[in-house]
Design an enzyme around this catalytic site. Structure first.
Site, PDB file in Angstrom:
ATOM      1  N   THR A 243       0.839  -1.192   0.000  1.00 36.03           N
ATOM      2  CA  THR A 243       0.000   0.000   0.000  1.00 36.03           C
ATOM      3  C   THR A 243       0.880   1.251   0.000  1.00 36.03           C
ATOM      4  O   THR A 243       2.038   1.198   0.416  1.00 36.03           O
ATOM      5  CB  THR A 243      -0.968  -0.041   1.211  1.00 36.03           C
ATOM      6  OG1 THR A 243      -1.949   0.963   1.035  1.00 36.03           O
ATOM      7  CG2 THR A 243      -0.245   0.154   2.513  1.00 36.03           C
ATOM      8  N   GLU A 244       0.364   2.353  -0.524  1.00 30.55           N
ATOM      9  CA  GLU A 244       1.050   3.660  -0.517  1.00 30.55           C
ATOM     10  C   GLU A 244       2.401   3.616  -1.215  1.00 30.55           C
ATOM     11  O   GLU A 244       3.359   4.250  -0.778  1.00 30.55           O
ATOM     12  CB  GLU A 244       1.229   4.140   0.944  1.00 30.55           C
ATOM     13  CG  GLU A 244      -0.039   4.717   1.541  1.00 30.55           C
ATOM     14  CD  GLU A 244      -0.414   6.074   0.930  1.00 30.55           C
ATOM     15  OE1 GLU A 244      -1.578   6.215   0.506  1.00 30.55           O
ATOM     16  OE2 GLU A 244       0.457   6.950   0.867  1.00 30.55           O
TER      17      GLU A 244
ATOM     18  N   LYS B 113       0.874   3.204  -6.717  1.00 29.43           N
ATOM     19  CA  LYS B 113       0.010   2.582  -7.736  1.00 29.43           C
ATOM     20  C   LYS B 113      -0.867   3.604  -8.447  1.00 29.43           C
ATOM     21  O   LYS B 113      -1.003   3.571  -9.669  1.00 29.43           O
ATOM     22  CB  LYS B 113      -0.934   1.535  -7.103  1.00 29.43           C
ATOM     23  CG  LYS B 113      -0.293   0.295  -6.579  1.00 29.43           C
ATOM     24  CD  LYS B 113      -1.335  -0.676  -6.042  1.00 29.43           C
ATOM     25  CE  LYS B 113      -2.163  -0.127  -4.901  1.00 29.43           C
ATOM     26  NZ  LYS B 113      -1.396   0.129  -3.676  1.00 29.43           N
ATOM     27  N   THR B 114      -1.500   4.467  -7.676  1.00 28.47           N
ATOM     28  CA  THR B 114      -2.445   5.404  -8.294  1.00 28.47           C
ATOM     29  C   THR B 114      -1.713   6.389  -9.191  1.00 28.47           C
ATOM     30  O   THR B 114      -2.161   6.673 -10.313  1.00 28.47           O
ATOM     31  CB  THR B 114      -3.243   6.162  -7.211  1.00 28.47           C
ATOM     32  OG1 THR B 114      -3.874   5.217  -6.359  1.00 28.47           O
ATOM     33  CG2 THR B 114      -4.308   7.034  -7.838  1.00 28.47           C
TER      34      THR B 114
ATOM     35  N   LYS C 272     -11.094   0.621 -10.232  1.00 35.27           N
ATOM     36  CA  LYS C 272     -10.468   0.169  -8.983  1.00 35.27           C
ATOM     37  C   LYS C 272     -11.568  -0.555  -8.219  1.00 35.27           C
ATOM     38  O   LYS C 272     -12.625   0.025  -7.977  1.00 35.27           O
ATOM     39  CB  LYS C 272      -9.922   1.376  -8.206  1.00 35.27           C
ATOM     40  CG  LYS C 272      -9.474   1.043  -6.802  1.00 35.27           C
ATOM     41  CD  LYS C 272      -8.268   1.844  -6.348  1.00 35.27           C
ATOM     42  CE  LYS C 272      -7.917   1.444  -4.912  1.00 35.27           C
ATOM     43  NZ  LYS C 272      -6.499   1.641  -4.589  1.00 35.27           N
TER      44      LYS C 272
ATOM     45  N   SER D  13     -10.825   2.576  -0.179  1.00 34.06           N
ATOM     46  CA  SER D  13     -11.116   2.876   1.222  1.00 34.06           C
ATOM     47  C   SER D  13     -10.307   4.094   1.636  1.00 34.06           C
ATOM     48  O   SER D  13      -9.439   4.560   0.908  1.00 34.06           O
ATOM     49  CB  SER D  13     -10.847   1.663   2.118  1.00 34.06           C
ATOM     50  OG  SER D  13      -9.609   1.079   1.835  1.00 34.06           O
TER      51      SER D  13
ATOM     52  N   ASP E 187      -8.457   7.948  -4.904  1.00 33.17           N
ATOM     53  CA  ASP E 187      -7.853   7.261  -6.054  1.00 33.17           C
ATOM     54  C   ASP E 187      -8.745   7.318  -7.295  1.00 33.17           C
ATOM     55  O   ASP E 187      -8.262   7.594  -8.399  1.00 33.17           O
ATOM     56  CB  ASP E 187      -7.576   5.792  -5.703  1.00 33.17           C
ATOM     57  CG  ASP E 187      -6.383   5.632  -4.776  1.00 33.17           C
ATOM     58  OD1 ASP E 187      -5.828   6.659  -4.340  1.00 33.17           O
ATOM     59  OD2 ASP E 187      -6.013   4.478  -4.485  1.00 33.17           O
TER      60      ASP E 187
ATOM     61  N   GLU F 288      -6.492  -0.287 -11.310  1.00 33.45           N
ATOM     62  CA  GLU F 288      -5.602  -0.272 -10.141  1.00 33.45           C
ATOM     63  C   GLU F 288      -6.092  -1.301  -9.141  1.00 33.45           C
ATOM     64  O   GLU F 288      -7.288  -1.369  -8.853  1.00 33.45           O
ATOM     65  CB  GLU F 288      -5.587   1.118  -9.476  1.00 33.45           C
ATOM     66  CG  GLU F 288      -4.675   1.139  -8.241  1.00 33.45           C
ATOM     67  CD  GLU F 288      -4.742   2.408  -7.386  1.00 33.45           C
ATOM     68  OE1 GLU F 288      -5.303   3.413  -7.847  1.00 33.45           O
ATOM     69  OE2 GLU F 288      -4.239   2.362  -6.251  1.00 33.45           O
TER      70      GLU F 288
HETATM   71  N1  LIG Z   1       5.942   9.472  -9.053  1.00 36.49           N
HETATM   72  C1  LIG Z   1       5.326  10.073  -8.007  1.00 36.49           C
HETATM   73  N2  LIG Z   1       5.031  11.371  -8.054  1.00 36.49           N
HETATM   74  C2  LIG Z   1       4.412  11.988  -7.034  1.00 36.49           C
HETATM   75  N3  LIG Z   1       4.066  11.386  -5.906  1.00 36.49           N
HETATM   76  C3  LIG Z   1       4.331  10.076  -5.792  1.00 36.49           C
HETATM   77  C4  LIG Z   1       4.959   9.350  -6.839  1.00 36.49           C
HETATM   78  N4  LIG Z   1       5.078   8.074  -6.464  1.00 36.49           N
HETATM   79  C5  LIG Z   1       4.533   8.005  -5.229  1.00 36.49           C
HETATM   80  N5  LIG Z   1       4.089   9.202  -4.826  1.00 36.49           N
HETATM   81  C6  LIG Z   1       3.454   9.572  -3.550  1.00 36.49           C
HETATM   82  O1  LIG Z   1       3.419   8.447  -2.730  1.00 36.49           O
HETATM   83  C7  LIG Z   1       2.175   8.369  -2.043  1.00 36.49           C
HETATM   84  C8  LIG Z   1       1.477   7.116  -2.398  1.00 36.49           C
HETATM   85  O2  LIG Z   1       1.154   7.132  -3.784  1.00 36.49           O
HETATM   86  P1  LIG Z   1      -0.185   6.463  -4.310  1.00 36.49           P
HETATM   87  O3  LIG Z   1      -1.369   7.086  -3.682  1.00 36.49           O
HETATM   88  O4  LIG Z   1      -0.095   6.457  -5.788  1.00 36.49           O
HETATM   89  O5  LIG Z   1       0.035   5.001  -3.708  1.00 36.49           O
HETATM   90  P2  LIG Z   1      -0.916   3.732  -3.810  1.00 36.49           P
HETATM   91  O6  LIG Z   1      -0.017   2.561  -3.924  1.00 36.49           O
HETATM   92  O7  LIG Z   1      -1.901   3.958  -4.885  1.00 36.49           O
HETATM   93  O8  LIG Z   1      -1.633   3.762  -2.404  1.00 36.49           O
HETATM   94  P3  LIG Z   1      -2.968   2.958  -1.975  1.00 36.49           P
HETATM   95  O9  LIG Z   1      -2.488   1.626  -1.519  1.00 36.49           O
HETATM   96  O10 LIG Z   1      -3.512   3.799  -0.869  1.00 36.49           O
HETATM   97  O11 LIG Z   1      -3.876   2.899  -3.162  1.00 36.49           O
HETATM   98  C9  LIG Z   1       1.364   9.571  -2.430  1.00 36.49           C
HETATM   99  O12 LIG Z   1       1.486  10.538  -1.444  1.00 36.49           O
HETATM  100  C10 LIG Z   1       1.985  10.016  -3.726  1.00 36.49           C
HETATM  101  O13 LIG Z   1       1.847  11.381  -3.893  1.00 36.49           O
HETATM  102 MG   LIG Z   2      -3.948   4.013  -4.775  1.00 34.16          MG
END
Ligand SMILES: Nc1ncnc2c1ncn2[C@@H]1O[C@H](COP(=O)(O)OP(=O)(O)OP(=O)(O)O)[C@@H](O)[C@H]1O
Ligand SMILES: [Mg+2]
Length: 217
Positions: free
Chosen positions: A11-12, A15-16, A37, A41, A50, A111
């Site tokens: 997580t975090e 991905k998004t 997606k 949550s 997302d 996603e």
């Molecule tokens: N290339 C990037 N540019 C800007 N921010 C990034 C980048 N990669 C990661 N982040 C930052 O890292 C954090 C997590 O990114 P993101 O929300 O895409 O993760 P996720 O894997 O989708 O999380 P989740 O499991 O909650 O869906 C965010 O705060 C995002 O801004």
């Molecule tokens: Mg995400």
């Protein structure tokens, strides 16, 4: 169905952001891009959710329900969020919703939730859903310490059920990568037998400034 399934080492992990960059890049070729997606949550927390970022990047007119059929307030695993809401996730509804989104577009960017082994229900993992879609998998991973193990585990988990590990994207990739980060990238390519790419830190508000990232020809 044409598209990609964007997962991550956890997580975090980006991905998004990665899925949004792909969606925007494909849309820029003139294709109609749908985003999806299965469950979101953490809507109780501040920030653009997302499904909204994905939709904005794709230039899509999908409704919230069409992008993410299950949406929950607490920032917890989808199976628990669903249980707390008294609204259990129905895998058939998730799959049908993803197909409906794909049917109205040329390309689907989906996603996942967390990593591949996150449960949507205690009997249905994100990986089960990815397998039903059968799309090539793109993996978001951190550039720094710990990423080799997490990424190789994710590749194994994908290949174990016949999913194609198409590309690993290290994100956010620093402007001036350290020896460790460059070494991590090489190690993942060699040990994972997978191509890698990098994604710089994006200004999420300014989609026009994003680089092109097309993981499929
Ligand atoms: N290339 C990037 N540019 C800007 N921010 C990034 C980048 N990669 C990661 N982040 C930052 O890292 C954090 C997590 O990114 P993101 O929300 O895409 O993760 P996720 O894997 O989708 O999380 P989740 O499991 O909650 O869906 C965010 O705060 C995002 O801004
Ligand atoms: Mg995400």
């Amino acid at each position: 169905m044409r598209g990609v399934f964007v997962t991550g080492t956890g997580t975090e992990v980006g991905k998004t952001v990665l899925a949004a960059a792909i969606a925007r890049s494909v849309a820029a070729t003139g294709a109609r891009v749908a985003v999806f997606k299965p469950a979101v949550s953490g809507l109780d927390q501040d920030g653009e959710p997302d499904h909204a970022l994905l939709r904005r990047a794709a230039g899509s007119t999908q409704s919230d329900d069409e992008v993410a059929p299950y949406r929950f307030g607490p920032p917890v695993s989808p199976h628990l969020a669903a249980e707390l809401a008294g609204d259990p996730i129905d895998p058939e509804h998730v799959v049908a919703s993803a197909h409906a989104a794909a049917d109205r577009a040329d390309f689907l960017v989906c996603e996942g939730v967390g990593g591949l082994l996150v449960p949507l229900t205690l009997g249905y993992l994100v990986r089960d859903f990815a397998r039903e879609l059968g799309l090539p998998v793109v993996i978001a991973a951190a550039p720094g310490l710990g990423t080799i193990n997490h990424t190789l585990l994710t590749i194994e988990a994908a290949r174990a059920v016949g999913l194609e590990a198409k590309l690993v994207v290290l994100t956010p990739w620093p402007d001036d990568p350290s020896a460790v980060e460059r070494s991590n990238r090489n190690a993942i390519e060699q040990l994972g037998e997978v191509p890698t790419a990098v994604l710089q830190r994006l200004d999420l508000g300014a989609t026009d400034s994003w680089p092109t990232l097309l993981p499929v020809g």
